[in-house]
Write a protein that holds these residues in place. Structure first.
Motif, short mmCIF file in Angstrom:
data_model
loop_
_atom_site.label_atom_id
_atom_site.label_comp_id
_atom_site.label_asym_id
_atom_site.label_seq_id
_atom_site.Cartn_x
_atom_site.Cartn_y
_atom_site.Cartn_z
N ALA A 109 0.85 -1.20 0.00
CA ALA A 109 0.00 0.00 0.00
C ALA A 109 0.88 1.24 0.00
O ALA A 109 1.94 1.25 0.62
N ILE A 110 0.44 2.26 -0.71
CA ILE A 110 1.19 3.51 -0.73
C ILE A 110 0.26 4.70 -0.47
O ILE A 110 -0.96 4.58 -0.59
N ALA A 111 0.87 5.81 -0.13
CA ALA A 111 0.14 7.07 0.00
C ALA A 111 0.89 8.14 -0.78
O ALA A 111 2.12 8.16 -0.77
N ILE A 112 0.15 8.99 -1.48
CA ILE A 112 0.74 10.16 -2.14
C ILE A 112 0.31 11.38 -1.34
O ILE A 112 -0.67 11.34 -0.61
N PHE A 113 1.05 12.47 -1.47
CA PHE A 113 0.84 13.62 -0.60
C PHE A 113 0.70 14.89 -1.42
O PHE A 113 1.69 15.50 -1.79
N GLY A 114 -0.53 15.27 -1.72
CA GLY A 114 -0.78 16.47 -2.52
C GLY A 114 -1.11 17.68 -1.66
O GLY A 114 -1.21 17.58 -0.44
N SER A 115 -1.27 18.80 -2.30
CA SER A 115 -1.58 20.04 -1.59
C SER A 115 -2.76 20.75 -2.22
O SER A 115 -2.89 20.77 -3.44
#
Length: 313
Positions: A109-115
């Motif tokens: 599992a991964i997470a991406i980090f947007g703004s």
């Protein structure tokens, strides 16, 4: 006499059960000045799992120059072995290079980090919001191909230290574009802790109107202004059942000076236990893990429950 557990009075306005998404090992530690050794991090994650936390974000494959604390990501995962894999052990992946490392490590599992804001996208990702979404596109596509579970974080959802108030529509737009990449879950980040109840309701309503329902949303509140737990309760009453929290209230954001710690997992568990909401977490085991971690960090925990029970006899 100190009460080790709250008196249970069921709150029918809350869900019967919630999922705690534990961020202490990644978001919690990334801000610490003293570098925590890899074996201590691995032990921390094992103890969190033993306390009943099902979902634990383990580390981040970010450039070590940006976040030196997490330079040992591959080593931590190697120490964890199978305990660091699977759909409930996400790893933060900022770009394709990070994705290469995630695939090498065999994570599930991964997470991406947007703004949600341009200024923070530039400070944190060195890109515009549009460019950052394009950067995530191949990352998410590769994760889906590999059968991974994918989460999208959106930071600065309730306010930005450089831009001030952030329009709800802007947050919804960025959220929609990230979910359209093929993510399974959206985490709404109150990076500087300025959210209040009406704002939380309004954003959740607006996301729902665009087809992003409570069932795919997690909430990530910081306690800078003491609002993290009250905002979490608002989200739970709205229908959200995933809450990000950090054992011992560790954490902040290295790129936002005014960001203090995350909602403490102990404070959340105490509130849920008292309201008759299932979390699966053993509060005493969690407390001893927190106290153990404070010894490694050399400072007390900001969690109110840790302070109350950690010193109580």
């Amino acid at each position: 006499m100190s009460m080790r557990t709250p008196q249970v009075e069921k709150d029918s306005t809350l869900p019967a059960e919630i999922t705690i998404y534990e961020v202490g090992a990644r978001d919690g530690l990334q801000n610490e000045k003293a570098v925590v050794p890899a074996d201590v991090k691995a032990q921390f994650i094992r103890q969190l799992a033993a306390a009943g936390l099902g979902t634990i974000e383990t580390t981040s494959f970010v450039n070590p120059q940006w976040v030196p604390q997490l330079a040992d990501a591959a080593e931590v995962l190697e120490l964890l072995g199978d305990e660091g894999r699977g759909p409930r052990r996400p790893v933060l992946v900022p770009n394709e290079r990070g994705m290469d490392r995630a695939l090498e490590a065999g994570v599930g599992a991964i997470a991406i980090f947007g703004s949600a804001t341009e200024t923070f996208a530039r400070k944190n990702l060195n890109r515009t919001v549009d460019e950052s979404i394009e950067m995530f596109r191949p990352v998410v596509a590769r994760a889906r191909e590999a059968g991974m579970w994918v989460r999208a974080y959106v930071s600065m959802c309730f306010g930005d230290p450089w831009e001030g108030p952030v329009p709800v529509e802007q947050v919804v737009d960025v959220s929609q574009r990230l979910m359209d990449l093929g993510c399974d879950q959206l985490s709404l980040g109150d990076t500087i802790g300025v959210a209040t109840s009406g704002h939380v309701n309004r954003l959740l309503d607006a996301l729902g109107d665009k087809g992003i329902g409570d069932e795919v949303i997690g909430v990530h509140f910081h306690d800078t202004y003491g609002q993290a737990l009250s905002n979490t309760l608002v989200a739970l009453r709205h229908g959200v059942t995933v809450v990000d929290s950090s054992t011992g209230g560790l954490g902040g954001c290295p790129y936002a000076k005014s960001a203090t710690g995350n909602l403490a997992t102990e404070d959340l568990v105490w509130a849920m236990e008292g309201a008759g909401v299932r979390t699966g977490v053993d509060l005493e085991k969690l407390l001893s893990t927190s106290l153990w971690m404070t010894q490694h960090l050399g400072r007390p925990s900001p969690s109110a429950v840790v302070r109350a029970l950690g010193t109580a006899s």
